[in-house]
Design an enzyme around this catalytic site. Structure first.
Site, mmCIF file in Angstrom:
data_model
loop_
_atom_site.group_PDB
_atom_site.id
_atom_site.type_symbol
_atom_site.label_atom_id
_atom_site.label_comp_id
_atom_site.label_asym_id
_atom_site.label_seq_id
_atom_site.Cartn_x
_atom_site.Cartn_y
_atom_site.Cartn_z
ATOM 1 N N ASP A 1 11.722 81.389 -92.027
ATOM 2 C CA ASP A 1 11.662 79.931 -92.083
ATOM 3 C C ASP A 1 11.366 79.406 -90.681
ATOM 4 O OD1 ASP A 1 12.020 77.282 -93.057
ATOM 5 O OD2 ASP A 1 14.049 77.301 -92.274
ATOM 6 N N LYS A 2 10.934 78.172 -90.573
ATOM 7 C CA LYS A 2 10.639 77.601 -89.262
ATOM 8 C C LYS A 2 11.776 76.716 -88.771
ATOM 9 C CE LYS A 2 8.318 73.856 -88.726
ATOM 10 N NZ LYS A 2 9.239 73.083 -87.854
ATOM 11 N N GLU B 1 8.767 60.636 -83.316
ATOM 12 C CA GLU B 1 8.884 59.207 -83.038
ATOM 13 C C GLU B 1 10.263 58.876 -82.487
ATOM 14 O OE1 GLU B 1 7.868 56.690 -86.326
ATOM 15 O OE2 GLU B 1 5.932 56.305 -85.397
ATOM 16 N N PHE C 1 0.104 55.280 -89.969
ATOM 17 C CA PHE C 1 -0.443 56.622 -89.807
ATOM 18 C C PHE C 1 -0.833 57.217 -91.153
ATOM 19 C CE2 PHE C 1 0.530 61.104 -90.329
ATOM 20 C CZ PHE C 1 -0.313 61.686 -89.403
ATOM 21 N N THR D 1 7.287 77.858 -94.415
ATOM 22 C CA THR D 1 7.978 76.618 -94.097
ATOM 23 C C THR D 1 7.557 75.510 -95.051
ATOM 24 O OG1 THR D 1 8.298 74.935 -92.383
ATOM 25 C CG2 THR D 1 6.202 76.081 -92.389
ATOM 26 N N GLY D 2 8.475 74.595 -95.280
ATOM 27 C CA GLY D 2 8.158 73.415 -96.067
ATOM 28 C C GLY D 2 7.551 72.307 -95.235
ATOM 29 N N LYS E 1 8.213 80.345 -101.645
ATOM 30 C CA LYS E 1 8.633 81.300 -100.620
ATOM 31 C C LYS E 1 9.017 82.629 -101.260
ATOM 32 C CE LYS E 1 10.439 78.042 -97.142
ATOM 33 N NZ LYS E 1 11.626 77.680 -96.312
ATOM 34 N N ASP F 1 16.012 78.242 -98.316
ATOM 35 C CA ASP F 1 15.656 79.631 -98.017
ATOM 36 C C ASP F 1 16.424 80.629 -98.878
ATOM 37 O OD1 ASP F 1 14.003 78.762 -95.822
ATOM 38 O OD2 ASP F 1 15.839 78.473 -94.660
#
Length: 1190
Positions: A390-391, A494, A535, A671-672, A809, A833
């Site tokens: 995972d990240k 941000e 954005f 990763t999500g 995953k 996870d």
């Protein structure tokens, strides 16, 4: 799926099939149960699992045979007690693990919640929630079930949620109730009479989609995922919200993604099953052969040997052979002793203690040691080939920090100690004092004194506009918590930028629908918000259009450098120096944003506002029209500078990943998070480099289609790459970056995370029902496409899968398990996870910021990712070496011990008589030879822990199964057969020529047995001693104790006094005393042992002469590699990244979706002003605070 509010009886009528003709309730309760056992099912279910081991079945059958008097050659308790010990030890371990799961389930099920009962809400537990209940949630509470949001205390029934446990993202998201429920269900009385019915999709694992309809008051209202709160979310900035339970318990989406608990077994454990089968085959084959010999011998000479056949005179030779067969089975049963599995469990247990006690994997900040939560998988840690990580929270700390900035071409440090490369002569090692700013956030430290001074002075307009932009150009929401300002943003970047501006004196205080108020160095300034140009992933920027207190109209813009530079005015000053600064930031893998602004003329603004209004009300192609209008105003900007944000990695992550890759371990990141963030982390971790070609999902799908069209047979990645280097140039490294959307396309025909065996069963059943198209079964095509994708991905140096669900995953991990003969490891820290951790061969949980769900489902728990290299390269590798040697020599010493009975059978009339004494047979495995092998299995190491990490290439031995495999086992059997022949026939020959009528020479059976036993013992111990490479005091003591025990127990069991007490139990009176007095016996033992160890000793000597030490070879290769790198670096020119290059890394890390701009400008998310007064209590004292400090 029908859900009716406030009507529990409605749902009880719905049933579904459970088993055979039994049915159960269709709607699950909210009580979860992840434990495997209950009080009633523990014993039968645990025994069922343990008897999956063939060895346990074998020992059970052996015990049954020993209960038959006609064939019993050993007492029944010699097998039953050790078998009960093995089953008991493993059963207790499984019980302890399951009790921990029960505690976790109880903790979750007993969490408090408010459920609407009658006319009011009552405090109850999560397990009491049922589908159709209306529940109330407060701020910062976890959502207990999947809910339809009905109403909230926020304007327009908005509800802000954090989904860290679901998709790993820390940014704030919002959900909004239907307008009709917002207006009609504002009180508890109205909620109590709410009788709406929801018709929606069946429970599924799709986290990012929901389709349903609300039927209420004769009307239908469409429902989507924006109206639903998922279990595992946490409410933020929302005082109260109310929801209708749609899915509960295991029907919720997060539980559908969590996977089921599977019984994990190591590769060596599975291999042992095959080897036990081989030994059983050898045992049964030899016993059958000897039984046939016994029948033939009985038919020809049995009548003459009255002393052997007295018990069986009335039976036929065939039946005598039948009984002898089972007698030999019992005699040679020690070839697979129960002690092997008892000792095997002990070795695993001690290896787990070594992991738990390792102070080098201790994290003092949280006072956490590494923990082995299972004791049966340690050796598999030394065979890992794929790591799925995972990240967020695993590789990173979940913390964004303002590190540096460039203003007017000059670089300043934020939370970074200045270095010489930026020519900053600032204070080192000490943060600048920010006590002058009472509103500063203490979590952010500023080390550059010049930055603080220039920001505080207010004398440089460019600096003022820079920090003013950071304080104004965002969609951050604000909350007053205990007198402190707390920012909540759609993107953590941000929040970091707004916090940086806050610490430097430009404090964002609050906002309304049409104003933003900040405090600039103590002076309150209110800006009128004219427009928010939000954005999007296409625009890669955001802008705000404001009217300042002086009446000027200003446009502030921030975004990716590529899009900002295209919109700058001609001959923009500081552009070149800013580009150079961005290059230096990119080299440090920081996430960068460019800032620009311009002053807008009044007439131009009025015309633009008209165009903007027309575009905003158009029905068709509205977004495209709005983007065109945005382009009109976002031109001719004046560059202010750039910011650099660090997504903080955990300590030592890049070094750990590089070390693991040097050990031939492939790292995949699942990763999500969004693609841009995942790629940026890939560069930060050094998984991605500038010399790599990045492939995306489009490239993969195109290549797979091309392969299918070319050969109509998806094969290997060699077809994918083709002849991409026709001129003989070295191939470029490749990295695969793929999103969950493309993974769905690739695996759309697959069966999820099922094993390959289950896939083939379902494939055959489906193809038999539907037939095949064009002669190729549909499922075979899907499996071929999956295999081609796996080959393609495995040929890449790095694979990053982003925007993937927990189920995806697990599916990726299962793909590798199905199509690659490799051991997998999954590591993560959140609930998202858990499924991946359960699916992989080894699951590791990080004790991070996302709860303990991952740790509770894991096999091993670590506090930091960097400890993984020590866990694998040291503990895993050592454990694999120790277990491999332990098993190899355990089988060797039991085989040589058992096979001598076969050779003796040719000289005793195939009578199943043992060549060795019963007490020696009993104590040989559990005492005489156990300790040296146990010491080797616990303490053996070929190199130190430092060298294991310094030379990660040594890890390949475990991946390739070099130390223990079928070939090695076959050689062990061959070696054992040759040694057993020596152990029997050398003493036999020596005793044959020394027979004398006067009895002065050792010529009887008992001396013969003692001689063979002594030679067997010393041969086994010497073989183990030659194999041990790491001698310790316990190892030496183990050898000495084994020899001492042999002589001690031999004299005790051969004592004449004991023989008189029980002649049937002690059959060798004074045999040891007589034999050991004879020099001839010792010379025979010496000759036998010397000949027995010659093959092993010769092999080791030749290996040491003709082969170079593996470590020496690695050292030479490393030296050559380093020299080549030096040579290359002397001719390679250092260049800056080309700004027009498609490979530049500008991480404009906003949210992956639109921000809160539309909510802000529409007023949906904001409370209205009261009587025109500003609602913030903080601003009343801000000006006074700053003026006093100045």
């Amino acid at each position: 799926w029908e859900v009716k509010a406030n009507d529990s009886s409605f749902h009880r009528h719905f049933k579904k099939k459970a088993f055979l003709f039994f049915k159960k309730r269709k709607y699950a309760s909210n009580k979860i149960k992840t434990a495997k056992y209950s009080v009633l099912t523990f014993i039968p279910l645990n025994l069922y699992e343990q008897f999956h081991r063939l060895a346990n079945v074998y020992f059970l059958l052996l015990f049954i045979l020993q209960c038959v008097p006609a064939i019993a050659t050993l007492p029944w308790f010699t097998t039953l007690f050790p078998l009960m010990a093995v089953l008991g030890i493993r059963g207790i371990k499984d019980l302890v693990e399951d009790v921990a799961r029960h505690k976790s389930d109880t903790e979750v099920n007993n969490r408090p919640c408010d459920i609407l009962k009658g006319q009011s809400f009552i405090g109850m537990k999560w397990e009491d929630i049922q589908v159709g209940d209306v529940i109330r949630l407060k701020n910062n509470e976890l959502v207990p079930a999947d809910l339809l949001l009905l109403h909230s205390s926020e304007p327009n029934s908005l509800c802000y949620v954090e989904t860290t446990d679901i998709d790993g993202e820390t940014n704030l998201k919002y959900r909004q109730a239907l307008g009709v429920t917002h207006q009609e269900l504002g009180t508890e009385e109205k909620l109590a009479v709410f009788d709406g019915k929801v018709i929606c999709e069946e429970p599924n694992c799709r986290l990012h989609s929901f389709i349903g309809t609300l039927l209420w008051q004769g009307e239908k209202y469409a429902l989507d995922q924006e109206k639903v709160l998922l279990r595992g979310c946490k409410t933020r900035n929302t005082a109260n919200c109310y929801g209708l339970v749609i899915f509960a318990g295991f029907d919720t989406k997060i539980m559908r993604n969590s996977g089921r608990h599977v019984l994990k077994r190591t590769k060596i454990d599975r291999l042992m099953n095959h080897m036990v089968l081989m030994i059983f085959g050898l045992l049964f084959g030899s016993s059958l052969f000897l039984a046939i010999g016994a029948g033939i011998w009985e038919a020809r000479w049995g009548s003459k040997a009255y002393y052997l056949s007295s018990n069986n005179r009335d039976v036929s030779p065939a039946f005598h052979g039948f009984l002898t067969f089972w007698g030999y089975i019992i005699v040679m049963s020690r070839v697979v002793p129960v002690a092997l599995f008892v000792t095997f469990e002990l070795v695993h247990l001690v290896h787990s203690f070594f992991i738990n006690w390792d102070v080098k994997m201790y994290y003092p900040k949280k006072d956490i040691f590494a923990k082995a939560r299972t004791t049966t998988m340690n050796e598999e840690l030394g065979q890992i080939k794929y790591i799925f990580s995972d990240k967020t929270g695993t590789l990173t700390q979940n913390i964004m920090t303002f590190k540096k900035c460039c203003i007017s071409g000059k670089i300043y440090a934020g939370e970074t100690q200045p270095t010489n490369c930026f020519k900053l002569s600032k204070l080192r090692g000490k943060a600048v004092d920010l006590s002058w700013n009472k509103m500063s956030d203490e979590s952010l430290k500023i080390f550059d004194k010049n930055l603080v001074e220039v920001a505080r002075s207010g004398k440089e307009p460019c600096v003022q506009e820079f920090f003013r932009l950071l304080a104004l150009c965002h969609t951050v929401m604000i909350e007053d918590k205990d007198g402190q300002l707390v920012y909540q943003a759609a993107s953590p970047d941000e929040e970091a930028l707004v916090t940086a501006a806050r610490n430097l004196g430009y404090v964002f205080v609050s906002r309304t629908q049409d104003t933003i108020t900040i405090c600039e160095l103590g002076e309150e300034q209110t800006y009128k918000l004219l427009a928010v140009l939000d954005f999007s992933s296409v625009r890669k920027r955001m802008s705000v259009l404001l009217r300042n207190p002086e009446g000027k109209i200003l446009l502030y813009t921030k975004g990716a450098d590529t899009v900002i530079f295209e919109r700058l005015q001609q001959d923009c000053p500081h552009r070149a120096s800013t580009e150079k600064a961005l290059d230096s930031f990119a080299e440090e893998t920081l996430r960068t944003l460019c800032l620009a602004y311009k002053e807008v003329e009044e007439n131009f603004y009025l015309e633009w506002r008209r165009q903007h209004h027309e575009a905003s009300v158009i029905l068709h192609n509205r977004e495209h029209q709005l983007e065109a209008v945005y382009e009109e105003i976002e031109k001719n900007l004046e560059l202010l500078g750039a910011t650099a944000i660090e997504d903080k990695l955990q300590d030592g992550v890049p070094e750990t990943l590089q070390t693991l890759r040097n050990g031939n371990i492939k790292i995949w990141v699942l990763t999500g998070d969004k693609l841009e963030t995942a790629v940026n982390i890939g560069y930060s971790c050094k998984l991605l480099t500038e010399d790599m070609d990045l492939l995306d999902g489009n490239d993969v799908c195109r290549m797979l289609r091309a392969m299918g069209e070319k050969n109509n047979n998806l094969t290997t990645s060699q077809t994918v790459w083709g002849n991409e280097n026709p001129h003989g140039m070295p191939p470029r490294k490749k990295a695969l970056i793929i999103t969950g959307h493309y993974l769905n396309e690739i695996m759309k025909e697959s069966v999820g995370v099922q094993t390959r065996k289950a896939q083939h069963k379902k494939s055959r059943r489906r193809n038999n029902q539907t037939g095949a198209e064009n002669g190729v079964p549909r499922d075979d095509e899907a499996h071929a496409r999956e295999k081609a994708f796996v080959d393609l991905a495995c040929s890449c140096q790095t694979v990053i899968c982003c925007r993937v669900t927990p189920k995806q995953k697990a599916s990726v991990v299962q793909l590798i398990k199905n199509y690659e003969n490799a051991i997998t490891l999954a590591i993560g820290d959140g609930a998202n996870d858990v499924n991946m951790i359960k699916t992989a061969h080894i699951g590791i949980g990080i004790s991070g910021q996302e709860g303990t769900q991952a740790v509770q489902s894991s096999d091993y728990a670590l506090a930091q990712f960097c400890f993984l290299q020590r866990l694998l390269l040291v503990h895993g590798r050592w454990s694999y070496i120790r277990i491999s040697k332990f098993l190899r020599f355990f089988f060797f010493k039991t085989l040589i011990f058992a096979l001598v009975h076969i050779w003796y059978s040719f000289f005793n009339g195939f009578s199943a008589q043992s060549v060795l004494e019963n007490w020696f047979i009993t104590l040989y495995t559990v005492s005489y030879t156990a300790y040296p092998i146990l010491a080797m299995g616990l303490l053996e190491q070929d190199v130190s822990d430092k060298k294991s990490i310094h030379f990660p290439e040594l890890y390949k031995a475990g991946q390739n199964e070099d130390l223990f495999n079928v070939k090695v086992f076959g050689l062990t059997i061959f070696h054992s057969i040759t040694v057993s022949l020596v152990l029997f026939f050398v003493p036999y020959g020596a005793f044959t020529v020394t027979v004398a009528p006067d009895g002065t020479f050792p010529s009887d059976y008992q001396c013969f047995a003692v001689t063979i036993a002594t030679a067997t013992l010393f041969t086994a111990i010497l073989e183990v001693m030659m194999e041990i490479t790491f001698w310790t005091v316990p190892s030496m003591l183990a050898v000495l104790i084994s020899i001492l025990f042999y002589f001690l127990f031999s004299f005790i069991t051969h004592n004449m006094a004991l023989h008189r007490v029980d002649p049937t139990m002690f059959l060798f009176p004074d045999a040891s005393l007589i034999s050991f007095r004879q020099p001839y016996v010792w010379l025979t033992v010496l000759l036998t042992v010397g000949i027995s160890v010659i093959p092993g000793l010769t092999f080791r000597v030749l290996r040491s002469i003709f082969t170079t030490s593996y470590i020496e070879g690695i050292s030479v290769n490393k030296t050559i590699h380093e020299l080549r790198k030096v040579e290359e670096s002397t001719v390679e020119l250092q260049t800056y990244f080309k700004r027009e290059s498609s490979r530049r890394r500008s991480s404009y890390a906003f949210s992956h979706r639109r921000g809160f701009g539309e909510l802000i400008t529409s007023g949906t998310s904001l409370r209205q002003k009261k009587n025109g007064n500003y609602p913030s209590s903080q601003t009343q004292v801000l000006e006074q605070i700053f003026l006093e400090d100045r």
